[in-house]
Design an enzyme around this catalytic site. Sequence first.
Site, short mmCIF file in Angstrom:
data_model
loop_
_atom_site.label_atom_id
_atom_site.label_comp_id
_atom_site.label_asym_id
_atom_site.label_seq_id
_atom_site.Cartn_x
_atom_site.Cartn_y
_atom_site.Cartn_z
CB CYS A 1 6.82 -6.15 -0.91
SG CYS A 1 8.04 -5.39 0.14
CG HIS B 1 8.50 -9.69 -2.50
ND1 HIS B 1 9.39 -8.83 -3.11
CD2 HIS B 1 8.44 -9.32 -1.19
CE1 HIS B 1 9.85 -7.98 -2.20
NE2 HIS B 1 9.30 -8.26 -1.03
CG ASN C 1 12.78 -6.81 -0.12
OD1 ASN C 1 12.28 -6.42 -1.18
ND2 ASN C 1 12.06 -6.99 0.97
O1 UT7 Z 1 9.52 -7.29 1.73
C1 UT7 Z 1 8.53 -6.97 2.66
C2 UT7 Z 1 8.31 -8.03 3.62
N1 UT7 Z 1 9.42 -8.14 4.52
C3 UT7 Z 1 9.67 -9.27 5.11
O2 UT7 Z 1 8.99 -10.24 4.84
C4 UT7 Z 1 10.74 -9.31 6.16
C5 UT7 Z 1 10.30 -10.20 7.29
N2 UT7 Z 1 11.23 -10.23 8.43
C6 UT7 Z 1 12.48 -10.70 8.35
O3 UT7 Z 1 12.93 -11.09 7.29
C7 UT7 Z 1 13.27 -10.84 9.62
O4 UT7 Z 1 12.44 -10.52 10.73
C8 UT7 Z 1 14.55 -9.97 9.67
C9 UT7 Z 1 15.57 -10.52 8.71
C10 UT7 Z 1 14.21 -8.54 9.34
C11 UT7 Z 1 15.16 -10.01 11.07
O5 UT7 Z 1 15.44 -11.34 11.46
P1 UT7 Z 1 14.97 -11.86 12.86
O6 UT7 Z 1 15.42 -13.25 12.97
O7 UT7 Z 1 13.49 -11.61 12.98
O8 UT7 Z 1 15.81 -10.97 13.86
P2 UT7 Z 1 15.30 -9.98 15.00
O9 UT7 Z 1 14.71 -8.75 14.42
O10 UT7 Z 1 14.49 -10.74 15.99
O11 UT7 Z 1 16.66 -9.57 15.69
C12 UT7 Z 1 17.46 -10.56 16.37
C13 UT7 Z 1 18.71 -9.89 16.88
C14 UT7 Z 1 18.45 -8.61 17.66
O12 UT7 Z 1 19.39 -8.57 18.72
P3 UT7 Z 1 18.98 -9.01 20.23
O13 UT7 Z 1 17.85 -8.11 20.60
O14 UT7 Z 1 18.57 -10.44 20.12
O15 UT7 Z 1 20.23 -8.78 21.00
C15 UT7 Z 1 18.77 -7.51 16.69
O16 UT7 Z 1 19.18 -6.33 17.32
O17 UT7 Z 1 19.55 -9.50 15.79
C16 UT7 Z 1 19.91 -8.11 15.92
N3 UT7 Z 1 20.07 -7.56 14.59
C17 UT7 Z 1 21.19 -7.63 13.88
N4 UT7 Z 1 22.41 -8.14 14.18
C18 UT7 Z 1 23.35 -8.05 13.23
C19 UT7 Z 1 19.13 -6.93 13.83
N5 UT7 Z 1 19.65 -6.60 12.65
C20 UT7 Z 1 20.93 -7.02 12.65
C21 UT7 Z 1 21.96 -6.94 11.71
N6 UT7 Z 1 23.17 -7.48 12.04
N7 UT7 Z 1 21.82 -6.39 10.48
#
Ligand code: UT7
Length: 336
Positions: A115, A263, A293
Amino acid sequence: MYNSKIIGLGKYVPDNIVTNDDLSKIMDTNDEWITERTGIKERRWVKPESGETTFTMGLEAAKMAIERSGLDTDEIDFIVFATLSPDYFFPGPGVQVQEALGIKTIGALDVRNQCSGFIYAISVADQFIKTGMYKNILVIGSELQSKGIDKSTRGRDISVIFGDGAGAVVLTREEDTTKGILSTHLHSEGKHALELASEAPGMGGRWITDIIADNNPEDLSYYPYMNGQFVFKNAVVRFSEVIIEGLMKNNLDKDAIDMLIPHQANLRIAQFIQKKFGLSDDQVFNNIQKYGNTTAASIPIALCEAWEEGKIKEGDTVVLAAFGSGFTWGSAIIKW
Ligand code: UT7
């Protein structure tokens, strides 16, 4: 000593639009979750039958950037190509661009900083121009993510985020050192290398011959892994730090920022930074809503669109900043 300045911008995104609703038909996800957590509404994924690759998309963006620069292709002295998704394990796509553009036997360098790849790439190009070694450098960021992600529910936290596309710029020598790229700032913290990574193909993990022999569909080593919340927490800190570092180096205050192009990792990250620096909506450019992204391509695509929309004018202070896998992060302060 010289500065370098951007004199041509180009971009290329595949035609094929994949909406959040499209994704909800192939995995357990929904528009509400994706929009709320990331800001993304749709992304471009190449159609398999299109034959498009990281190289072909990068080439299209490069052609546009060169044409807009007013230079002849033969005037390009060096190529820097940033990507995490090269067509081949080796060689990298820089040489493919050199061949396709038919430019003598100029050097072609491939940058592997995910990235942050575009920031690293323009920083390298800037140093070559500063020292006088090269005058005109083509810098490309291009990614084909859709071919390498797990599109089942198992991979939904990654696959809904990433998109395909390419951006490019042409940098040239600027004799007035108060103009152009004023400074770049690069960092890494390798202890977090595996918090956002794709382990295969790589010679540090399992033997490729064993992976092939196992033929195991449950082998996830070819798919990217991301510890999302950990990456998010680090991203907001490092983005802020490296923007401040760049401003301080140039004795600029945050009020001097005319345009911040972060980014495009997550709209929530960009909004956090916007708020922290007290910037208005006009001072931050985001297009993650349309493209997701696109890793090394995200900044040059956004920069190109901001310029096309007339949002960057001569004399503006433009700040680029990125954070990602490695961890690596960086910024560039530009006087347009
Ligand atoms: O470009 C390089 C740098 N990258 C970044 O900066 C990305 C940084 N991270 C993020 O943007 C976020 O962490 C994400 C968008 C990837 C994820 O968001 P989050 O709020 O951190 O969600 P999470 O990973 O804590 O997941 C929350 C819930 C989980 O379910 P439970 O365990 O709470 O039941 C996941 O299984 O959301 C679930 N989940 C989804 N649900 C629907 C994960 N992905 C999805 C999805 N659709 N696509």
